[in-house]
Design a protein around this motif. Structure first.
Motif, PDB file in Angstrom:
ATOM      1  N   UNK A 149       1.037  -0.802  -0.082  1.00  0.00           N
ATOM      2  CA  UNK A 149      -0.639  -0.223   0.009  1.00  0.00           C
ATOM      3  C   UNK A 149       1.062   1.257  -0.257  1.00  0.00           C
ATOM      4  N   UNK A 150       1.956   1.168   0.581  1.00  0.00           N
ATOM      5  CA  UNK A 150       2.937   2.732   0.595  1.00  0.00           C
ATOM      6  C   UNK A 150       3.247   2.766  -0.921  1.00  0.00           C
ATOM      7  N   UNK A 151       3.608   2.071  -1.010  1.00  0.00           N
ATOM      8  CA  UNK A 151       4.718   2.021  -2.118  1.00  0.00           C
ATOM      9  C   UNK A 151       3.177   2.129  -3.936  1.00  0.00           C
ATOM     10  N   UNK A 152       2.464   1.883  -3.603  1.00  0.00           N
ATOM     11  CA  UNK A 152       1.521   2.299  -4.425  1.00  0.00           C
ATOM     12  C   UNK A 152       1.028   3.469  -4.221  1.00  0.00           C
ATOM     13  N   UNK A 153       0.604   3.950  -3.157  1.00  0.00           N
ATOM     14  CA  UNK A 153       0.565   5.185  -2.346  1.00  0.00           C
ATOM     15  C   UNK A 153       1.132   5.912  -2.728  1.00  0.00           C
ATOM     16  N   UNK A 154       2.769   5.972  -3.190  1.00  0.00           N
ATOM     17  CA  UNK A 154       3.938   6.727  -2.768  1.00  0.00           C
ATOM     18  C   UNK A 154       3.998   6.793  -4.971  1.00  0.00           C
ATOM     19  N   UNK A 155       3.897   5.561  -5.686  1.00  0.00           N
ATOM     20  CA  UNK A 155       3.743   5.881  -6.770  1.00  0.00           C
ATOM     21  C   UNK A 155       2.804   7.221  -7.508  1.00  0.00           C
ATOM     22  N   UNK A 156       1.370   7.022  -6.987  1.00  0.00           N
ATOM     23  CA  UNK A 156      -0.179   7.667  -6.807  1.00  0.00           C
ATOM     24  C   UNK A 156       0.703   9.273  -6.998  1.00  0.00           C
ATOM     25  N   UNK A 157       1.350   8.804  -5.269  1.00  0.00           N
ATOM     26  CA  UNK A 157       0.986  10.485  -5.453  1.00  0.00           C
ATOM     27  C   UNK A 157       2.595  10.851  -6.083  1.00  0.00           C
ATOM     28  N   UNK A 158       3.682  10.940  -6.125  1.00  0.00           N
ATOM     29  CA  UNK A 158       4.201  11.021  -7.418  1.00  0.00           C
ATOM     30  C   UNK A 158       3.870  11.647  -9.067  1.00  0.00           C
ATOM     31  N   UNK A 159       2.645  10.488  -9.334  1.00  0.00           N
ATOM     32  CA  UNK A 159       1.349  10.723 -10.724  1.00  0.00           C
ATOM     33  C   UNK A 159       0.903  12.006 -10.468  1.00  0.00           C
ATOM     34  N   UNK A 160       0.459  12.089  -9.233  1.00  0.00           N
ATOM     35  CA  UNK A 160      -0.230  13.583  -9.204  1.00  0.00           C
ATOM     36  C   UNK A 160       0.301  14.755  -9.184  1.00  0.00           C
ATOM     37  N   UNK A 161       1.787  14.934  -8.809  1.00  0.00           N
ATOM     38  CA  UNK A 161       2.418  15.632  -8.308  1.00  0.00           C
ATOM     39  C   UNK A 161       2.733  16.397  -9.825  1.00  0.00           C
ATOM     40  N   UNK A 162       3.558  14.877 -10.565  1.00  0.00           N
ATOM     41  CA  UNK A 162       3.759  15.549 -11.879  1.00  0.00           C
ATOM     42  C   UNK A 162       2.669  16.400 -13.159  1.00  0.00           C
ATOM     43  N   UNK A 163       1.409  15.543 -12.819  1.00  0.00           N
ATOM     44  CA  UNK A 163       0.422  15.748 -13.809  1.00  0.00           C
ATOM     45  C   UNK A 163       0.184  17.203 -12.997  1.00  0.00           C
ATOM     46  N   UNK A 164       0.065  17.126 -12.208  1.00  0.00           N
ATOM     47  CA  UNK A 164      -0.468  18.938 -11.750  1.00  0.00           C
ATOM     48  C   UNK A 164       0.869  20.125 -11.217  1.00  0.00           C
ATOM     49  N   UNK A 165       2.035  19.129 -12.249  1.00  0.00           N
ATOM     50  CA  UNK A 165       2.777  20.172 -12.691  1.00  0.00           C
ATOM     51  C   UNK A 165       3.180  21.098 -14.211  1.00  0.00           C
ATOM     52  N   UNK A 166       3.056  19.151 -14.599  1.00  0.00           N
ATOM     53  CA  UNK A 166       2.568  19.737 -15.831  1.00  0.00           C
ATOM     54  C   UNK A 166       0.687  20.791 -16.055  1.00  0.00           C
ATOM     55  N   UNK A 167       0.343  20.463 -16.034  1.00  0.00           N
ATOM     56  CA  UNK A 167      -0.388  21.660 -15.572  1.00  0.00           C
ATOM     57  C   UNK A 167      -0.241  23.560 -15.763  1.00  0.00           C
ATOM     58  N   UNK A 168       0.390  23.282 -15.032  1.00  0.00           N
ATOM     59  CA  UNK A 168       0.899  24.266 -14.739  1.00  0.00           C
ATOM     60  C   UNK A 168       1.176  25.230 -14.934  1.00  0.00           C
ATOM     61  N   UNK A 169       1.894  24.328 -15.550  1.00  0.00           N
ATOM     62  CA  UNK A 169       3.812  24.989 -16.604  1.00  0.00           C
ATOM     63  C   UNK A 169       2.954  25.344 -18.246  1.00  0.00           C
ATOM     64  N   UNK A 170       1.959  23.928 -18.469  1.00  0.00           N
ATOM     65  CA  UNK A 170       1.160  24.700 -20.174  1.00  0.00           C
ATOM     66  C   UNK A 170       0.279  26.190 -19.918  1.00  0.00           C
ATOM     67  N   UNK A 171      -0.131  26.424 -18.478  1.00  0.00           N
ATOM     68  CA  UNK A 171      -1.328  26.917 -18.097  1.00  0.00           C
ATOM     69  C   UNK A 171      -0.274  28.439 -18.059  1.00  0.00           C
TER      70      UNK A 171
END
Length: 413
Positions: A149-171
């Motif tokens: 569960x910890x490694x899955x949550x860690x992977x999801x957190x990184x994925x969400x952060x990267x997607x969110x950063x990409x959205x901020x950068x594109x805007x």
């Protein structure tokens, strides 16, 4: 006492909560000296050097900006001011999310140690099994499930952060492109009109990428590095010091080599552009590419580009080989010092294995922080020159400096 001839080292070991007896092997003495004395002194010296360099560069930048008396708001605010002006709320969300993900990262480091020491080791604390009411097998599967569960949550957190950063950068990149286009429409057109096409399509993209990372990368990657080091120091202070042993060497050498690679890359790009201009001139003079042949300037330019690329390969792969060697050398200190502590009963085998596994994750945040520093310096130049283009400045800082090629272009053209 480790050795009466080394009273300072003996005091350091005492401060770290250890009392090594006279049976310690002689070969461990110099290793302890490097890990506990020389490496911390070198790290402090490198840190002071970077701090003094940053203060000096900041003072020089302020001195250079005083005579210009630029009044436009974005130029005074700088790249960080621009990012905060249009994405302060999004940056705050990214920072909070990055901080919240650090406990999950710590859990991925701690759980393997618990599995080895509490579920697999013959010397496991029976009180834990009795207190939880689990059998040995049940405890193993519970801890393994928590780790999954910890490694899955860690992977999801990184994925969400990267997607969110990409959205901020594109805007922010969209806002920049619209700003450039609107200023270009309102101004009187002239010889710099051709610059707007590459500027608005390609040259400002690094600014958008950096805008997404401006605050999130130092917080998240710096926090990741601090979390890993904190975990190592909790296992044993000497192991934590061992993880930092070769960091001063990496901080001193890797950025210097990377700067050399960046300079050669800029030379290659400017040389390629000059090569294109020369080919264009040949086409205009001769009317067809097949009638021109390979003139002497063309052959020299091709040879120049070949030599530059070979130099890039040499420095680039030397940097990679050096970094891999230093990264692979650090576990020597874990095996030697940590192994001795395990044999002496002062460290569990689970803590040593967990520290070794955690050290493998140190290189990633270090690499990201090095890259962040290099990109920041490049983007600061791009953003300043972008303001000059938008507001019609006619100083020496112009479009060529925007792409980081001004002085290199003049030397190679």
């Amino acid at each position: 006492m480790i050795d009466s001839r080394h009273p300072f080292l003996d005091e350091v070991i005492h401060l770290l909560g250890h009392q090594l007896g006279p049976s310690v092997p002689m070969w461990l003495h110099p290793v302890m000296h490097v890990v506990l004395v020389w490496a911390p002194l070198a790290l402090a010296a490198v840190g002071l050097y970077f701090l003094a360099k940053a203060l000096w560069n900041n003072a020089r930048a302020r001195t250079r900006l005083l005579p210009s008396k630029r009044t436009h708001k974005q130029g005074e605010a700088g790249i960080y001011g621009f990012v905060l002006s249009y994405s302060a709320r999004q940056q705050a969300i990214l920072i909070v999310a990055g901080l919240l993900s650090l406990p999950i990262l710590y859990a991925t480091l701690e759980l393997p140690k618990l599995i080895i020491n509490n579920a697999l080791s013959e010397a496991r604390p029976e009180s834990l099994i009795d207190r939880l009411g689990f059998t040995e097998t049940t405890l193993l599967f519970v801890l393994s499930g928590l780790y999954l569960l910890a490694i899955a949550a860690n992977g999801l957190a990184k994925y969400w952060l990267n997607v969110r950063k990409g959205r901020v950068g594109e805007r922010l990149l969209r806002r920049l492109r619209l700003t450039i286009f609107r200023h270009w429409q309102r101004r009187s057109h002239g010889e710099r009109d051709t610059e707007v096409i590459p500027l608005i399509t390609q040259e400002i993209e690094p600014i958008g990428g950096f805008a997404a990372d401006a605050f999130a990368v130092p917080v998240f990657q710096g926090g990741t590095l601090a979390t890993i080091l904190f975990f190592m120091f909790l296992q044993d202070p000497i192991l934590g010091a061992a993880a930092l042993t070769l960091l001063p060497v990496q901080l001193a050498l890797i950025p210097k080599i990377q700067q050399r690679v960046n300079a050669l890359t800029r030379t290659r790009v400017s040389g390629t552009r000059a090569f294109g201009r020369e080919l264009g001139a040949v086409l205009q003079d001769n009317g067809a590419p097949h009638s021109s042949g390979l003139g002497s300037p063309i052959r020299k330019r091709i040879r120049f580009l070949e030599e530059v690329r070979e130099r890039i390969y040499r420095w680039k792969f030397f940097q990679k080989a050096l970094n891999n060697f230093l990264t692979s050398l650090t576990p020597f200190f874990f095996y030697s010092i940590g192994g001795y502590l395990v044999l002496e009963g002062r460290l569990t085998i689970g803590a040593l294995v967990a520290a070794l596994a955690a050290y493998k994750d140190i290189s990633a945040p270090l690499r990201e922080l090095f890259q962040y520093y290099q990109v920041r310096e490049d983007v600061k130049i791009r953003y300043t020159a972008l303001q000059d283009f938008i507001h019609g400045a006619r100083r020496q800082t112009g479009y060529e400096e925007l792409v980081g090629l001004g002085s290199m272009e003049r030397r190679t053209a």
